[in-house]
Scaffold this motif. Structure first.
Motif, short mmCIF file in Angstrom:
data_model
loop_
_atom_site.label_atom_id
_atom_site.label_comp_id
_atom_site.label_asym_id
_atom_site.label_seq_id
_atom_site.Cartn_x
_atom_site.Cartn_y
_atom_site.Cartn_z
N TRP A 279 0.52 -1.45 -0.13
CA TRP A 279 -0.11 -0.38 0.04
C TRP A 279 0.79 1.31 -0.03
O TRP A 279 0.69 2.44 -0.75
CB TRP A 279 -1.04 -0.18 1.21
N VAL A 280 2.12 0.82 0.53
CA VAL A 280 2.50 2.55 0.98
C VAL A 280 4.34 2.54 0.83
O VAL A 280 4.77 1.59 0.90
CB VAL A 280 2.62 3.22 2.07
N VAL A 281 4.92 3.67 0.41
CA VAL A 281 6.79 3.45 0.30
C VAL A 281 6.61 4.38 0.94
O VAL A 281 6.12 6.01 0.86
CB VAL A 281 6.68 2.85 -0.90
N ASN A 282 8.30 4.78 1.37
CA ASN A 282 8.39 5.83 2.54
C ASN A 282 9.66 6.25 2.29
O ASN A 282 10.48 5.16 2.85
CB ASN A 282 7.79 6.59 3.69
N ILE A 283 10.76 6.93 1.77
CA ILE A 283 11.98 8.15 1.76
C ILE A 283 12.09 8.88 2.61
O ILE A 283 11.56 9.31 2.13
CB ILE A 283 13.14 7.62 0.52
N GLN A 284 13.19 8.71 3.28
CA GLN A 284 13.64 9.78 3.43
C GLN A 284 14.80 10.25 3.32
O GLN A 284 15.33 9.25 3.00
CB GLN A 284 13.16 10.11 5.03
N PRO A 288 18.13 8.35 2.42
CA PRO A 288 17.41 7.58 1.19
C PRO A 288 18.27 6.03 1.42
O PRO A 288 17.25 5.70 -0.35
CB PRO A 288 18.00 8.59 0.16
N GLN A 289 18.85 5.62 1.91
CA GLN A 289 19.24 4.30 1.77
C GLN A 289 17.72 2.80 1.90
O GLN A 289 17.82 1.98 1.98
CB GLN A 289 20.52 4.08 1.95
N VAL A 290 16.90 4.29 3.18
CA VAL A 290 16.57 3.51 3.93
C VAL A 290 15.11 3.57 3.86
O VAL A 290 14.31 4.81 3.54
CB VAL A 290 15.91 4.24 5.70
N VAL A 291 14.30 2.58 3.08
CA VAL A 291 13.09 2.44 2.55
C VAL A 291 12.18 1.45 3.45
O VAL A 291 12.60 0.31 4.08
CB VAL A 291 12.77 1.59 0.72
N PHE A 292 11.12 2.37 3.58
CA PHE A 292 9.65 1.56 4.24
C PHE A 292 8.73 1.16 3.47
O PHE A 292 8.47 1.71 2.98
CB PHE A 292 9.63 2.67 5.91
N ALA A 293 8.13 -0.26 3.91
CA ALA A 293 6.73 -0.10 2.74
C ALA A 293 5.59 -0.65 3.34
O ALA A 293 6.51 -2.38 4.14
CB ALA A 293 7.03 -0.49 1.16
N GLY A 298 -1.13 -3.97 7.56
CA GLY A 298 -0.08 -4.35 8.62
C GLY A 298 1.20 -4.52 8.75
O GLY A 298 1.88 -4.78 8.99
N TYR A 299 1.50 -5.68 6.86
CA TYR A 299 3.26 -6.20 7.45
C TYR A 299 3.81 -4.57 7.10
O TYR A 299 3.32 -3.73 6.10
CB TYR A 299 3.02 -7.11 6.12
N LEU A 300 4.67 -4.35 7.65
CA LEU A 300 5.56 -3.33 7.20
C LEU A 300 7.42 -3.94 7.30
O LEU A 300 8.38 -4.75 8.17
CB LEU A 300 6.16 -2.59 8.63
N TYR A 301 7.47 -3.49 5.86
CA TYR A 301 9.21 -4.28 5.53
C TYR A 301 9.92 -2.48 4.96
O TYR A 301 9.81 -1.50 5.60
CB TYR A 301 8.76 -4.59 4.42
N ARG A 302 11.76 -3.14 5.60
CA ARG A 302 12.01 -2.39 6.02
C ARG A 302 13.79 -2.75 4.95
O ARG A 302 14.51 -3.48 4.79
CB ARG A 302 13.14 -1.74 6.83
N SER A 303 14.64 -2.08 4.19
CA SER A 303 15.61 -1.86 3.36
C SER A 303 16.43 -0.92 3.78
O SER A 303 16.46 0.29 4.06
CB SER A 303 15.53 -2.10 1.89
N ASP A 304 16.92 -0.94 4.16
CA ASP A 304 18.56 -0.29 4.64
C ASP A 304 19.53 -0.16 3.18
O ASP A 304 20.37 0.88 2.91
CB ASP A 304 18.93 -1.28 5.58
#
Length: 328
Positions: A279-284, A288-293, A298-304
């Motif tokens: 549903w959602v994706v966000n990068i700050q 910028p290497q940290v990505v949340f989706a 309710g499942y939350l994933y993270r990439s570093d």
């Protein structure tokens, strides 16, 4: 890689879930912290130039936090009592902000020129009712990072609006994109600069500021055909992340990434299959290497590492509608 961060997850009916230890533990923001009970938090927006400042678009209007979401205050504005669905700020001058409202209230686009202290209703118009959703809603706002007076707005289900003068006047793009069921919008600086419009069954791109549009035909080319969230990676102006699923809420989903401004796309390798459409994706811009989706349910994933690899956070949420992180 950012290791110390506060993560905020906006939910539909459970307010904001907050972790101040990078996701190890979580606490629901309560009414004693300024947010009303059982809030619908449709949008979250951080202002990197003002550390700790976060805005939340809710079913009762716009809230502001000055301590990274620990406490909140309702912003007195014409949006009071409106459901705020989308938020955006000018990346070159974050004093210029935009907020979009909708279901169950009228779809209206508001503007602030003082960093969210005061707000005014713009002249953007929308249909009173639309198929499938009844009252339409603003589901995406994108400020052009190279020409910030160009502001793009997507409405579900009432098409696309664009302003060429920072929100003073608006024109409709309806017809050029045949499907008015818009889920999101984004502008990638490129080159080439590309406007991306996400509708409920396809993705359209334009490299000439909306004069012409190109369909990606995702139902023929992608693993699933229901797209939702979009984010351009800060500092990598050709890299775009997009969330998709089989339907809504769906049984499965994926995160797609393009490194060439939408010309080609790759499915990301998530460690656990999503339980619904992604549903959602966000990068700050702080890292910028940290990505949340997040998946819808309710499942939350993270990439570093910018999406190359992912982990699933242990905490599972109610319906996710927004997510972001700020430095702890």
């Amino acid at each position: 890689m950012s290791t110390n961060m506060t993560i905020l997850v906006g939910t539909v009916g459970q307010g904001v879930m907050r972790s101040e230890d990078s996701g190890d533990s979580w606490r629901r923001v309560g009414i004693d912290q300024g947010l009303h009970s059982d809030a619908l938090v449709r949008a979250l927006l951080a202002i990197p130039e003002q550390p700790g400042v976060v805005f939340a678009g809710t079913d009762k209007g716009l809230y502001r936090s000055e301590d990274s979401g620990a406490t909140w205050g309702l912003v007195e504005s014409p949006m009071g009592g409106y459901c705020v669905w989308a938020l955006a700020a000018d990346p070159l001058d974050p004093r210029n902000m935009y907020a979009g409202t909708g279901t169950p209230n009228p779809a209206v686009l508001f503007r602030s020129n003082d960093g969210g202290v005061t707000w005014q209703k713009t002249s953007m118009t929308a249909a009173e009712t639309c198929p499938n959703v009844g009252t339409p809603r603003v589901t995406g706002i994108a400020v052009d990072p190279t020409e910030p007076r160009n502001v793009w707005v997507g409405l579900e289900v009432d098409g696309v609006r664009v302003s060429r003068d920072g929100g003073d006047s608006w024109q409709s793009i309806n017809g050029a994109i045949p499907n008015p069921d818009v889920h999101n919008v984004a502008v990638a600086a490129g080159p080439p600069k590309t406007v991306v419009v996400v509708v409920n069954n396809d993705v359209y791109t334009s490299s000439d500021d909306g004069a012409t549009w190109h369909s990606l035909a995702i139902r023929e080319n992608w693993p699933y055909g229901y797209p939702r969230g979009i984010m351009v990676q800060p500092g990598k102006t050709n890299t775009i992340f997009l969330t998709i699923g089989d339907t809504t809420p769906g049984r499965i989903g994926a995160v797609m990434r393009s490194a060439d401004t939408g010309e080609s796309w790759q499915k990301m390798n998530l460690p656990v299959d999503p339980n619904t459409a992604m549903w959602v994706v966000n990068i700050q811009p702080g890292d910028p290497q940290v990505v949340f989706a997040g998946s819808r349910y309710g499942y939350l994933y993270r990439s570093d590492d910018g999406g190359d690899s992912w982990t699933k956070l242990w905490r599972e949420f109610s319906e996710i509608s927004s997510v972001l992180w700020v430095p702890a």
